[in-house]
Design a protein around this motif. Structure first.
Motif, PDB file in Angstrom:
ATOM      1  N   HIS A 157       0.831  -1.198   0.000  1.00  0.00           N
ATOM      2  CA  HIS A 157       0.000   0.000   0.000  1.00  0.00           C
ATOM      3  C   HIS A 157       0.872   1.258   0.000  1.00  0.00           C
ATOM      4  O   HIS A 157       1.861   1.345   0.739  1.00  0.00           O
ATOM      5  CB  HIS A 157      -0.906   0.022   1.225  1.00  0.00           C
TER       6      HIS A 157
ATOM      7  N   GLU B  28      -2.270  -0.551   5.832  1.00  0.00           N
ATOM      8  CA  GLU B  28      -3.536  -0.584   5.092  1.00  0.00           C
ATOM      9  C   GLU B  28      -4.570   0.386   5.643  1.00  0.00           C
ATOM     10  O   GLU B  28      -5.599   0.611   5.004  1.00  0.00           O
ATOM     11  CB  GLU B  28      -4.107  -1.997   5.057  1.00  0.00           C
TER      12      GLU B  28
ATOM     13  N   THR C 160      -2.992   0.311  -3.829  1.00  0.00           N
ATOM     14  CA  THR C 160      -2.581  -1.041  -3.461  1.00  0.00           C
ATOM     15  C   THR C 160      -1.993  -1.656  -4.716  1.00  0.00           C
ATOM     16  O   THR C 160      -2.709  -1.921  -5.689  1.00  0.00           O
ATOM     17  CB  THR C 160      -3.756  -1.878  -2.941  1.00  0.00           C
TER      18      THR C 160
END
Length: 396
Positions: free
Chosen positions: A304, A317, A352
């Protein structure tokens, strides 16, 4: 298959992404208009299912499976009841969830089973880790370096909902286990890399872990599933400290991040297997073949990034939970696939990034090239966290 996913945040994104990979129709429910998973679904309903229960039940018409992707016990209890009323299978084990969602109850389970875990306070030395007992992830986690800070915290906070345990250093690993009534199967082990807030910023598959330790980890996961009489799926996270695996936490629900990495590395779709298992009432087909042969698992990196005009930074995340609706793009600046809220001209966005290939070296080079293209084409001064992980070292 038509699946109703409840919750459109991180777990909901995972569920919707893999459901679409299985070729299913996705109906997503979330009370937020800009839920992260809204654009991944075929149909999105913005509603509070507790306040609009009958409307929610009506919208389940044609749905074959209810898949909760939320950590709210009141909502989960309601979904279990609705599943029984409508006779729609609901992917939920409330008994196992009640244990795994409390670190205090989980730690009691580990101690009773003799499962290796971090030593609790006061049977450990500084530094220590302070974690909220309820919930999962990194929110509220703190390192306590000395007695003075501990005494200040104990003066300010009640210990009733906190866990204090030894702080361990070492690589972290995760595994999923799935099944019913003693018939359990494990999936691929992945390696997790954390940001400064102990939130997972990168998943590496397959994990570079000694074969003996892999088998020990698998057996540990199967033992925990059996003790819980698991009906569905859970993940187990461990840390390798001083050559020994110690369990950090368990979560009896569909996790985020690792199932997508496992899917791209092995081809096994956990959501598809889980759905078939609940619809059929048993694990489908023969036991999963764990790919152990050389070359049977593709190296995959899932990570991420927060992208701003000043930098591209690898982050946990949690940044996805602060983003707008995500969409899937292929060949995005050369990436195999991405999840992002990027639109043309947007100044700050999340990414991502998923890359895979025939070797860790190839995958890291591809990943590096994607970031370099983003940096050059958008004229961003720097990329933070540019160095290869230990997973890459010595790989051919």
């Amino acid at each position: 298959m038509r699946v109703g996913i409840i919750g459109g945040k991180l777990q909901g994104v995972e569920a919707a992404y893999l459901a679409k990979k299985a070729g299913w129709d996705v109906v997503l429910f979330d009370r937020r208009k800009k839920a992260q998973g809204a654009q991944l679904a075929d149909v999105f309903h913005c509603m509070d299912i507790l306040r609009s229960r009958e409307e929610f039940v009506a919208e389940l018409k044609g749905v074959n499976l209810i898949l909760p992707a939320i950590e709210d016990l009141e909502v989960l209890t309601a979904l279990a009841d609705i599943g029984q009323r409508t006779h729609i299978p609901c992917v939920l084990d409330l008994d196992a969830y009640r244990i795994s969602s409390s670190k205090q109850r989980s730690n009691q389970l580990f101690a009773a089973m003799g499962v290796p875990a971090p030593r609790p306070w006061p049977d450990c030395h500084f530094p220590m880790l302070l974690k909220p007992s309820d919930g999962s992830g990194s929110e509220g986690v703190q390192v306590i370096p000395c007695r003075e800070k501990l005494e200040r915290l104990l003066h300010q906070e009640s210990r009733d909902n906190w866990v204090l345990e030894e702080y361990l250093e070492g690589p972290s690993y995760s595994i999923e286990v799935m099944g019913f009534s003693g018939n359990y199967q494990v999936f691929q082990i992945t390696e997790l890399e954390m940001d400064a807030q102990y939130d997972c910023k990168r998943v590496l598959a397959p994990a570079r872990l000694d074969l003996g330790l892999k088998r020990e980890f698998e057996e540990m996961a199967l033992k925990l599933a059996g003790e819980l009489s698991l009906q569905g799926i859970m993940d187990v996270e461990v840390i390798l400290h001083a050559g020994k695996l110690k369990v950090l936490e368990i979560d009896a629900r569909l996790p985020s991040q690792t199932p997508i990495a496992v899917f791209h590395s092995t081809g096994f779709n956990m959501v598809e297997y889980l759905g078939k298992a609940f619809v059929q009432g048993k694990m489908p087909g023969p036991r999963l073949k764990r790919a152990r042969q050389k070359g049977a698992e593709k190296p995959v990196i899932l990570e991420h990034f927060l992208v701003t005009p000043e930098k591209i930074e690898a982050c946990g995340e949690h940044i996805l939970g602060e983003a707008g609706p995500l969409h899937v793009l292929r060949d995005f600046f050369g990436a195999d696939e991405v999840l992002t809220d990027y639109t043309w001209g947007k100044k700050e966005w999340v990414l991502t990034l998923m890359t895979w290939g025939s070797s860790p070296v190839e995958v890291w080079a591809k990943r590096d090239q994607v970031l370099k293209r983003i940096q050059e084409e958008l004229q961003i001064p720097e990329v933070l966290d540019p160095y290869p992980p230990s997973w890459y070292e010595g790989a051919e």
